[in-house]
Design a protein around this motif. Structure first.
Motif, PDB file in Angstrom:
ATOM      1  N   LEU A 179      11.233  17.859  -5.803  1.00 48.01           N
ATOM      2  CA  LEU A 179       9.916  18.020  -5.887  1.00 48.01           C
ATOM      3  C   LEU A 179       9.188  18.756  -5.232  1.00 48.01           C
ATOM      4  O   LEU A 179       9.402  18.530  -3.858  1.00 48.01           O
ATOM      5  N   VAL A 180       8.639  19.866  -5.366  1.00 43.22           N
ATOM      6  CA  VAL A 180       7.944  20.754  -4.343  1.00 43.22           C
ATOM      7  C   VAL A 180       6.261  20.853  -4.915  1.00 43.22           C
ATOM      8  O   VAL A 180       5.913  20.862  -6.184  1.00 43.22           O
ATOM      9  N   TYR A 181       5.551  20.827  -3.929  1.00 38.53           N
ATOM     10  CA  TYR A 181       3.906  20.600  -3.911  1.00 38.53           C
ATOM     11  C   TYR A 181       3.439  22.147  -3.331  1.00 38.53           C
ATOM     12  O   TYR A 181       3.647  22.584  -2.351  1.00 38.53           O
ATOM     13  N   GLN A 182       2.721  22.828  -4.338  1.00 39.51           N
ATOM     14  CA  GLN A 182       2.217  24.475  -3.740  1.00 39.51           C
ATOM     15  C   GLN A 182       0.869  24.833  -4.398  1.00 39.51           C
ATOM     16  O   GLN A 182       0.758  24.621  -5.659  1.00 39.51           O
ATOM     17  N   ASN A 183      -0.276  24.822  -3.820  1.00 36.71           N
ATOM     18  CA  ASN A 183      -1.408  25.396  -4.540  1.00 36.71           C
ATOM     19  C   ASN A 183      -1.748  24.403  -5.305  1.00 36.71           C
ATOM     20  O   ASN A 183      -2.031  24.835  -6.638  1.00 36.71           O
ATOM     21  N   ARG A 184      -1.910  23.092  -4.952  1.00 37.22           N
ATOM     22  CA  ARG A 184      -2.461  22.261  -6.144  1.00 37.22           C
ATOM     23  C   ARG A 184      -1.410  21.862  -7.285  1.00 37.22           C
ATOM     24  O   ARG A 184      -1.657  21.360  -8.403  1.00 37.22           O
ATOM     25  N   THR A 185      -0.081  22.327  -7.340  1.00 36.54           N
ATOM     26  CA  THR A 185       0.930  22.107  -8.375  1.00 36.54           C
ATOM     27  C   THR A 185       1.875  21.891  -8.044  1.00 36.54           C
ATOM     28  O   THR A 185       2.555  22.030  -6.907  1.00 36.54           O
ATOM     29  N   PHE A 186       2.674  20.842  -8.984  1.00 32.24           N
ATOM     30  CA  PHE A 186       4.043  20.276  -8.658  1.00 32.24           C
ATOM     31  C   PHE A 186       4.618  21.388  -9.264  1.00 32.24           C
ATOM     32  O   PHE A 186       4.820  21.927 -10.280  1.00 32.24           O
ATOM     33  N   TYR A 187       6.070  21.683  -8.532  1.00 33.69           N
ATOM     34  CA  TYR A 187       7.200  22.377  -8.997  1.00 33.69           C
ATOM     35  C   TYR A 187       8.558  21.772  -8.953  1.00 33.69           C
ATOM     36  O   TYR A 187       8.614  21.286  -8.046  1.00 33.69           O
ATOM     37  N   ALA A 231       1.009  -1.098  -0.108  1.00 34.82           N
ATOM     38  CA  ALA A 231       0.160  -0.127  -0.091  1.00 34.82           C
ATOM     39  C   ALA A 231       0.991   1.270  -0.046  1.00 34.82           C
ATOM     40  O   ALA A 231       1.982   1.145   0.524  1.00 34.82           O
ATOM     41  N   GLY A 232       0.495   2.255  -0.537  1.00 30.32           N
ATOM     42  CA  GLY A 232       1.117   3.485  -0.454  1.00 30.32           C
ATOM     43  C   GLY A 232       0.393   4.913  -0.771  1.00 30.32           C
ATOM     44  O   GLY A 232      -0.793   4.647  -1.661  1.00 30.32           O
ATOM     45  N   LEU A 233       0.809   6.010  -0.529  1.00 31.62           N
ATOM     46  CA  LEU A 233       0.069   7.145  -0.799  1.00 31.62           C
ATOM     47  C   LEU A 233       1.329   8.358  -0.921  1.00 31.62           C
ATOM     48  O   LEU A 233       2.268   8.207  -0.358  1.00 31.62           O
ATOM     49  N   THR A 234       0.613   9.482  -1.657  1.00 30.57           N
ATOM     50  CA  THR A 234       1.491  10.461  -1.687  1.00 30.57           C
ATOM     51  C   THR A 234       1.467  11.344  -0.584  1.00 30.57           C
ATOM     52  O   THR A 234       0.385  11.688  -0.032  1.00 30.57           O
ATOM     53  N   ALA A 235       2.493  11.986   0.008  1.00 24.14           N
ATOM     54  CA  ALA A 235       2.324  12.770   1.222  1.00 24.14           C
ATOM     55  C   ALA A 235       3.167  13.997   1.127  1.00 24.14           C
ATOM     56  O   ALA A 235       4.150  14.039   0.563  1.00 24.14           O
ATOM     57  N   THR A 236       2.519  15.253   1.525  1.00 24.84           N
ATOM     58  CA  THR A 236       3.402  16.451   1.535  1.00 24.84           C
ATOM     59  C   THR A 236       3.636  17.007   3.123  1.00 24.84           C
ATOM     60  O   THR A 236       3.970  17.955   3.227  1.00 24.84           O
ATOM     61  N   ARG A 253       1.741  11.576  -8.656  1.00 23.70           N
ATOM     62  CA  ARG A 253       0.486  11.613  -9.300  1.00 23.70           C
ATOM     63  C   ARG A 253      -0.148  10.151  -9.139  1.00 23.70           C
ATOM     64  O   ARG A 253      -1.357  10.116  -8.907  1.00 23.70           O
ATOM     65  N   ARG A 254       0.363   9.246  -9.382  1.00 22.86           N
ATOM     66  CA  ARG A 254      -0.043   7.733  -9.292  1.00 22.86           C
ATOM     67  C   ARG A 254      -0.422   7.414  -7.783  1.00 22.86           C
ATOM     68  O   ARG A 254      -1.416   7.094  -7.787  1.00 22.86           O
ATOM     69  N   PHE A 255       0.548   8.066  -7.087  1.00 21.44           N
ATOM     70  CA  PHE A 255       0.165   7.516  -5.630  1.00 21.44           C
ATOM     71  C   PHE A 255      -0.997   8.459  -4.898  1.00 21.44           C
ATOM     72  O   PHE A 255      -1.232   8.180  -3.670  1.00 21.44           O
ATOM     73  N   ALA A 256      -1.062   9.503  -5.584  1.00 25.55           N
ATOM     74  CA  ALA A 256      -2.084  10.526  -5.135  1.00 25.55           C
ATOM     75  C   ALA A 256      -3.362  10.153  -5.670  1.00 25.55           C
ATOM     76  O   ALA A 256      -4.624  10.699  -5.390  1.00 25.55           O
ATOM     77  N   THR A 257      -3.499   9.101  -6.790  1.00 26.91           N
ATOM     78  CA  THR A 257      -4.794   8.767  -7.375  1.00 26.91           C
ATOM     79  C   THR A 257      -5.596   7.877  -6.474  1.00 26.91           C
ATOM     80  O   THR A 257      -5.118   6.720  -6.591  1.00 26.91           O
ATOM     81  N   GLY A 258      -6.974   8.036  -6.473  1.00 22.20           N
ATOM     82  CA  GLY A 258      -7.756   6.865  -5.810  1.00 22.20           C
ATOM     83  C   GLY A 258      -8.236   5.934  -6.691  1.00 22.20           C
ATOM     84  O   GLY A 258      -8.419   6.197  -8.019  1.00 22.20           O
ATOM     85  N   GLY A 259      -8.489   4.704  -6.307  1.00 20.50           N
ATOM     86  CA  GLY A 259      -9.342   3.770  -7.137  1.00 20.50           C
ATOM     87  C   GLY A 259      -8.510   3.010  -8.054  1.00 20.50           C
ATOM     88  O   GLY A 259      -8.974   2.641  -9.033  1.00 20.50           O
ATOM     89  N   ILE A 260      -7.281   3.057  -8.048  1.00 17.57           N
ATOM     90  CA  ILE A 260      -6.480   2.219  -9.122  1.00 17.57           C
ATOM     91  C   ILE A 260      -5.422   1.576  -8.020  1.00 17.57           C
ATOM     92  O   ILE A 260      -5.228   1.685  -7.003  1.00 17.57           O
ATOM     93  N   ASP A 261      -4.762   0.663  -9.054  1.00 14.78           N
ATOM     94  CA  ASP A 261      -3.793  -0.089  -8.423  1.00 14.78           C
ATOM     95  C   ASP A 261      -2.325   0.330  -8.509  1.00 14.78           C
ATOM     96  O   ASP A 261      -1.865   0.394  -9.703  1.00 14.78           O
ATOM     97  N   ARG A 262      -1.985   1.059  -7.424  1.00 12.62           N
ATOM     98  CA  ARG A 262      -0.864   1.838  -7.668  1.00 12.62           C
ATOM     99  C   ARG A 262       0.401   0.781  -7.937  1.00 12.62           C
ATOM    100  O   ARG A 262       1.638   1.459  -8.041  1.00 12.62           O
ATOM    101  N   PHE A 263       0.462  -0.468  -7.620  1.00 11.90           N
ATOM    102  CA  PHE A 263       1.451  -1.384  -7.590  1.00 11.90           C
ATOM    103  C   PHE A 263       1.276  -2.380  -8.826  1.00 11.90           C
ATOM    104  O   PHE A 263       1.835  -3.324  -8.874  1.00 11.90           O
ATOM    105  N   ALA A 264       0.536  -2.011  -9.612  1.00  9.00           N
ATOM    106  CA  ALA A 264       0.222  -2.667 -11.098  1.00  9.00           C
ATOM    107  C   ALA A 264       1.306  -3.272 -11.778  1.00  9.00           C
ATOM    108  O   ALA A 264       1.388  -4.094 -12.479  1.00  9.00           O
ATOM    109  N   ASP A 265       2.301  -2.039 -11.833  1.00 13.23           N
ATOM    110  CA  ASP A 265       3.553  -2.522 -12.655  1.00 13.23           C
ATOM    111  C   ASP A 265       4.420  -3.256 -11.944  1.00 13.23           C
ATOM    112  O   ASP A 265       5.105  -2.557 -11.118  1.00 13.23           O
ATOM    113  N   PRO A 266       4.606  -4.430 -12.015  1.00  5.88           N
ATOM    114  CA  PRO A 266       5.880  -5.151 -11.155  1.00  5.88           C
ATOM    115  C   PRO A 266       7.023  -4.845 -11.417  1.00  5.88           C
ATOM    116  O   PRO A 266       7.842  -4.848 -10.481  1.00  5.88           O
ATOM    117  N   GLY A 267       7.211  -4.133 -12.498  1.00  4.23           N
ATOM    118  CA  GLY A 267       8.958  -3.599 -12.696  1.00  4.23           C
ATOM    119  C   GLY A 267       8.885  -2.217 -12.086  1.00  4.23           C
ATOM    120  O   GLY A 267      10.276  -1.908 -12.114  1.00  4.23           O
TER     121      GLY A 267
END
Length: 196
Positions: free
Chosen positions: A179-187, A62-67, A113-127
């Motif tokens: 990688l930095v996140y501010q106001n819903r945007t990556f920089y 399991a995994g998720l994006t965290a700021t 982006r992948r680990f911030a997206t709900g409803g998907i298998d974030r580990f689908a690509d075994p590679g």
């Protein structure tokens, strides 16, 4: 997400309301708090580093994006991050004994982006991932990560603050821009952003 400090003067929207005394000098009058949307809107303007936290509670990776990842102590090495109760992945991470905190660089925005997206298998690509010898899921393309033991879980409002004891690190930071996140945007934070 950090709380406003109610024990120090601040601006309206931070737990205090500006007022004036009879002499015209500013005075601070405390009020009951701020609306959740106002609080979130204020913090959207505060940049944060981006990480992906992975763990296995025995039911698979399991995994998720965290700021919210912060260094807490150097001796002993401790870090912290918060997990919102709105996340369906949070209970899986909280149920694990250990976790890996991946600190993302500019080239890893796709993982953020992948680990911030709900409803998907974030580990689908075994590679794209493997396991450490100790069993935790590790994202192959991330070059900076910390393995930690979840030492404490503290309920804080609608979130859980997790304190992690760092057991090991890996870093290869050559030519790496954070990688930095501010106001819903990556920089990307590169050398051109240096202020002297």
């Amino acid at each position: 997400m950090p709380r406003a400090d109610r024990n120090a003067p601040g601006r309206p929207g931070w737990g205090y309301q500006a007022a004036r005394t009879a002499t015209g000098t500013p005075a601070m009058a405390e009020h009951e708090g701020v609306d959740a949307e106002e609080f979130k809107s204020t913090f959207r303007h505060h940049p944060a580093g981006v990480a992906v936290v992975t763990a296995d509670d025995g039911a698979g990776p399991a995994g998720l994006t965290a700021t919210s990842v912060v260094a807490v102590s150097a001796e002993p090495a401790l870090l912290a991050f918060s997990l919102t109760s709105a996340s369906t992945t949070a209970p899986r991470v909280l149920g694990a004994r250990t976790a890996v905190v991946h600190l993302l660089g500019a080239g890893e925005v796709g993982l953020a982006r992948r680990f911030a997206t709900g409803g998907i298998d974030r580990f689908a690509d075994p590679g794209s991932w493997t396991r450490l010898p100790t069993g935790e899921p590790l994202l192959r393309e991330v070059t900076v990560w910390l393995r930690c033991r979840i030492a404490q879980r503290l309920t804080a409002g609608d979130s859980t603050l997790v304190l992690g004891e760092v057991l090991g690190t890996h870093q290869n930071t050559s030519d790496r821009c954070p990688l930095v996140y501010q106001n819903r945007t990556f920089y990307v934070l590169g050398e051109s952003a240096v202020v002297t």
